[in-house]
Write an enzyme that holds these catalytic residues in place. Structure first.
Site, PDB file in Angstrom:
ATOM      1  N   CYS A 195       0.716  -1.525  -0.082  1.00 42.81           N
ATOM      2  CA  CYS A 195      -0.057  -0.130  -0.033  1.00 42.81           C
ATOM      3  C   CYS A 195       0.804   1.226  -0.053  1.00 42.81           C
ATOM      4  CB  CYS A 195      -0.869  -0.025   1.228  1.00 42.81           C
ATOM      5  SG  CYS A 195      -0.079  -0.056   2.837  1.00 42.81           S
TER       6      CYS A 195
ATOM      7  N   CYS B  99      -1.619  -4.752   8.297  1.00 42.17           N
ATOM      8  CA  CYS B  99      -1.119  -3.266   8.604  1.00 42.17           C
ATOM      9  C   CYS B  99      -0.361  -3.496   9.996  1.00 42.17           C
ATOM     10  CB  CYS B  99      -2.504  -2.262   8.793  1.00 42.17           C
ATOM     11  SG  CYS B  99      -3.376  -2.536   7.255  1.00 42.17           S
TER      12      CYS B  99
END
Ligand code: FES
Length: 133
Positions: free
Chosen positions: A33, A103
């Site tokens: 990302c 994440c």
């Protein structure tokens, strides 16, 4: 998408910013990302993490995970901090959505990178000391 605990941590972030006198700095990125995280550690002579701060350019899950992670490693020894996994941060946050699990891995990686940086600095100091002798 996020539970109340995650949102609370995100709204009341702890340990954000630079850390003056940090002697271990870890920088990691999430290739998927493009998000970036930096963790600063202040480790004393006994190998105890006296202070920790972070800067994260990323999503709510990444930021909340790092905030919790810096809280959890403060006061711990280096080896205790290295034992902490992203699953520990997720547990402390009361869970993350499955698509956001990755994440939290950045927080674990950033701690490892900061400890690695700390050891590199120690090694360099020792080398300088030997060279001066
Ligand atoms: Fe990039 Fe969460 S989407 S760290």
């Amino acid at each position: 998408m996020y539970n109340d605990k995650v949102m609370k941590v995100f709204k009341e972030l702890k340990n954000v910013g630079n850390l003056k006198g940090a002697n271990g700095i870890g920088r990691v990125g999430n290739a998927a990302c493009g998000d970036i995280m930096k963790i600063y550690l202040k480790i004393n002579e006994d190998g105890i993490i006296e202070d920790a701060k972070f800067k994260t350019f990323g999503c709510v899950a990444a930021i909340a995970s790092t905030s919790i992670a810096t809280e959890m490693i403060k006061g711990k020894s280096i080896s205790e901090a290295l034992e902490l996994k992203n699953s520990d941060f997720i547990q402390e946050l009361g869970g993350l959505p499955p698509q956001k699990i990755h994440c939290s891995i950045m927080a674990e990686e950033a701690i490892k990178a900061a400890v690695e940086d700390y050891y590199k600095r120690i090694e360099k100091q020792q080398k300088n000391y030997i060279d001066e002798e």
